[in-house]
Enzyme design. Structure first.
Site, PDB file in Angstrom:
ATOM      1  CE  LYS A 208      -3.440   2.518   2.614  1.00 15.69           C
ATOM      2  NZ  LYS A 208      -4.353   2.589   3.734  1.00 15.69           N
ATOM      3  CD  GLU A 214       9.582  -5.676   7.046  1.00 18.88           C
ATOM      4  OE1 GLU A 214       9.219  -4.677   6.386  1.00 18.88           O
ATOM      5  OE2 GLU A 214       9.526  -5.724   8.286  1.00 18.88           O
ATOM      6  N   GLY A 270      -4.703  -1.489   5.071  1.00 21.40           N
ATOM      7  CA  GLY A 270      -3.921  -2.642   4.618  1.00 21.40           C
ATOM      8  C   GLY A 270      -4.575  -3.968   4.982  1.00 21.40           C
ATOM      9  NE  ARG A 271      -6.181  -3.160  11.147  1.00 21.94           N
ATOM     10  CZ  ARG A 271      -5.493  -2.020  11.214  1.00 21.94           C
ATOM     11  NH1 ARG A 271      -4.364  -1.894  10.558  1.00 21.94           N
ATOM     12  NH2 ARG A 271      -5.932  -1.002  11.936  1.00 21.94           N
ATOM     13  CD  GLU A 356      -1.554  -3.788  11.557  1.00 25.79           C
ATOM     14  OE1 GLU A 356      -2.243  -3.737  10.524  1.00 25.79           O
ATOM     15  OE2 GLU A 356      -0.326  -3.992  11.519  1.00 25.79           O
ATOM     16  CG  HIS A 387      -4.191 -34.984  18.019  1.00 29.43           C
ATOM     17  ND1 HIS A 387      -4.359 -36.174  18.672  1.00 29.43           N
ATOM     18  CD2 HIS A 387      -5.235 -34.855  17.172  1.00 29.43           C
ATOM     19  CE1 HIS A 387      -5.453 -36.769  18.216  1.00 29.43           C
ATOM     20  NE2 HIS A 387      -6.006 -35.989  17.300  1.00 29.43           N
ATOM     21  CE  LYS A 498       6.066  -0.646  10.032  1.00 33.61           C
ATOM     22  NZ  LYS A 498       5.106  -0.010   9.152  1.00 33.61           N
TER      23      LYS A 498
HETATM   24  O1  F6P Z   1       3.539  -2.338   9.731  1.00 30.30           O
HETATM   25  C1  F6P Z   1       2.209  -2.696   9.662  1.00 30.30           C
HETATM   26  C2  F6P Z   1       1.663  -2.480   8.277  1.00 30.30           C
HETATM   27  O2  F6P Z   1       1.592  -1.120   8.002  1.00 30.30           O
HETATM   28  C3  F6P Z   1       0.313  -3.141   8.106  1.00 30.30           C
HETATM   29  O3  F6P Z   1      -0.719  -2.372   8.565  1.00 30.30           O
HETATM   30  C4  F6P Z   1       0.290  -3.374   6.630  1.00 30.30           C
HETATM   31  O4  F6P Z   1      -0.673  -4.307   6.241  1.00 30.30           O
HETATM   32  C5  F6P Z   1       1.701  -3.850   6.416  1.00 30.30           C
HETATM   33  O5  F6P Z   1       2.483  -3.070   7.298  1.00 30.30           O
HETATM   34  C6  F6P Z   1       2.221  -3.714   5.012  1.00 30.30           C
HETATM   35  O6  F6P Z   1       2.164  -2.387   4.557  1.00 30.30           O
HETATM   36  P1  F6P Z   1       2.281  -2.024   3.044  1.00 30.30           P
HETATM   37  O7  F6P Z   1       1.145  -2.662   2.316  1.00 30.30           O
HETATM   38  O8  F6P Z   1       2.235  -0.537   2.988  1.00 30.30           O
HETATM   39  O9  F6P Z   1       3.594  -2.559   2.547  1.00 30.30           O
END
Ligand code: F6P
Length: 527
Positions: A208, A214, A270-271, A356, A387, A498
């Site tokens: 987003k 990452e 995002g979620r 979140e 289990h 972060k």
């Molecule tokens: O760090 C949390 C977050 O901002 C989430 O809310 C989001 O889904 C995820 O990182 C990934 O963010 P992006 O889609 O901006 O890479």
């Protein structure tokens, strides 16, 4: 909008629930479970069936919980969300994931005409790109069709599409395999790329913000792989890369050309983004028509949530039961146990959705909350969980409400297997509530019982029922956040870590905000 001043703990019903909780603590609810309760404590909505008869509630408790919801700004808040008011107050944004599944006339009725055209374009683009990939018309630089799609994303840019592709594998394309890489750990990406043929691989960079460390590092590693293996000078500009983002300028700055971007609005959290262009991988895997069926299932749940009275409203009932356990019976966690291996990712998905969203301790007015908020959400598929950790559910010292999720039929299983699976699900829910007490048994063979669970049934795992299930949990989380008067749509809590990591990478260990313990640890790591 949530009234800034609303304090649920000051409601008359809150005090009543406190005294009801004191007596509920001494009751044996299994004794109440007769046919009448079994038939009245159930609900059907958007193709889902909910049995909530094995909960630690009476009619009076449920009525008081419902009254509590009705006396709160929930209904106004819900309308504010659907109508696009800026209910994400800390970021001054509307929260409009439901608009992505609404019909154009519904958007118009909510005064969202401006949005309607953009949403149509977004969906056309998902359809056009996924159709071309599926038809073998999206070609790599050596002219070969795509066989492997690698989604690079994390959090909401990973969990929803990953869950949906796995859940809907009955509808998956025969040739195309979808892979999901989220972690910045180099092992998964190196291992996966070793298995893939770059000529037939398409990488989708889903982010987003297009700032997520990452995802961007994984994207660079993938780009280098294309450079090394195919000699592509600028891989991001090649047909082997697509970007999905709400920040096109940043994606273009990273090198992905505009025509290889799919966009969505910053009004989709995002979620909550699997319904948007972030769902491209779902559409590639299942086909656009099935993606649209998933949206339609979620839309049915939206209609139900928006129109059903509180006492017959599935997300509201689930939210109130959760609130009852969290705020009055001191439950700290909530387990989700799908009896379907294709829903293995659901607990992980719900962890982000719920924790979140509602892992907050200040109200929308910035004041400290006066009650506990979102629970710790966890789970695993049944029967595997049985289990592993079910011992604690049955005889441990924690109260852990459980959602069991099952399928009436499963075309991908066989009657023999499915019968055993369902027998286990029903037996577990019954055993938790009934327990077993006997003077003839030693203490370690006593099951206290009185342990609550819901059973959610989907007739089959279709795109519609899957969409409805996800929307159900989205709205449950919304209701709880609204009642607790917190902002369920920001996530400031993830920023500090972060920031410190960035600082460490940029300027090293000598300066910055790290404590002495962290510095000592870094010395040990020979940073
Ligand atoms: O760090 C949390 C977050 O901002 C989430 O809310 C989001 O889904 C995820 O990182 C990934 O963010 P992006 O889609 O901006 O890479």
């Amino acid at each position: 909008m949530t009234s800034e001043k609303f304090d649920i703990t000051a409601a008359r019903q809150w005090l009543r629930l406190k005294s009801l909780a004191a007596s509920a603590g001494k009751m044996k609810f299994a004794g109440l479970l007769d046919r009448e309760r079994a038939t009245s404590y159930q609900l059907e909505a958007a193709g889902l069936y909910l049995d909530y008869s094995r909960n630690l509630v009476t009619d009076e408790i449920l009525d008081t919980l419902t009254e509590l919801a009705e006396s709160s700004p929930l209904a106004t808040h819900r309308e504010a969300m659907f109508r696009g008011e800026a209910i994400n107050t800390t970021e001054q944004r509307p929260v409009l994931h439901a608009a992505l599944r609404a019909r154009t006339e519904e958007l118009r009725a909510d005064g969202l005409d401006d949005l309607a055209a953009g949403i149509t374009v977004q969906k056309q683009r998902i359809r056009e790109v996924s159709d071309r990939i599926r038809a073998g018309e999206w070609l790599g630089i050596t002219g070969k069709p795509v066989r492997d799609v690698v989604n690079l994303g994390i959090g909401g840019s990973d969990l929803g599409p990953k869950l949906a592709c796995e859940a809907l594998k009955e509808f998956a394309h025969e040739r195309i395999r979808c892979h999901f890489l989220s972690n910045v750990d180099g092992e998964p990406i190196h291992s996966l790329l070793r298995e893939l043929d770059p000529e037939t691989t398409l990488v989708i960079v889903s982010s987003k913000s297009f700032t997520t460390q990452e995802t961007l590092l994984n994207a660079k590693t993938a780009a280098q792989w294309f450079r090394d293996r195919l000699g592509i000078v600028n891989p991001f500009a090649s047909p082997h890369f697509i970007g999905v983002t709400a920040a096109p300028a940043r994606a273009m700055q990273a090198g992905i050309p505009e025509q290889q971007l799919l966009l969505f609005g910053d009004w989709v959290g995002g979620r909550y983004s699997l319904w948007s262009s972030i769902g491209l991988t779902i559409s590639i895997s299942t086909g656009y028509d099935n993606f649209a069926r998933m949206l339609e299932g979620a839309r049915s749940m939206d209609r139900h949530f928006r129109t059903a009275p509180a006492e017959r409203n599935m997300p509201v009932i689930l939210a109130l039961l959760g609130l009852w356990y969290a705020n009055f019976l001191e439950a700290e966690s909530h387990a989700v146990i799908p009896y379907c291996e294709r829903l293995l990712q659901l607990p992980f998905y719900l962890q982000q959705l719920d924790m979140e969203s509602n892992g907050k301790s200040v109200t929308v007015a910035g004041e400290q909350v006066r009650q506990t908020t979102g629970p710790i959400v966890w789970g695993l598929t049944g029967a595997n969980g049985q289990h592993s950790f079910f011992q604690l559910l049955h005889q441990g010292t924690h109260l852990i409400p459980v959602d069991f999720i099952g399928l009436g039929e499963d075309a991908l299983s066989s009657p023999r297997h499915h019968r055993v699976l369902l027998a286990n699900m029903v037996a577990q829910s019954a055993a938790l509530m009934q327990g077993r007490q006997s003077d003839k048994l030693p203490p370690w063979r006593i099951y206290p019982g009185n342990r609550p669970s819901n059973v959610l049934l989907l007739d089959r795992l279709t795109p519609e029922s899957f969409g409805a299930l996800i929307a159900l949990y989205e709205h449950k989380v919304f209701v709880q956040g609204s009642l607790w008067n917190i902002n369920s749509f920001d996530q400031w809590g993830v920023e500090l870590g972060k920031e410190l990591a960035r600082e460490l990478l940029d300027i090293g260990n000598d300066q910055g905000q790290l404590d002495a313990g962290a510095r000592y640890l870094l010395d040990r790591l020979r940073w």
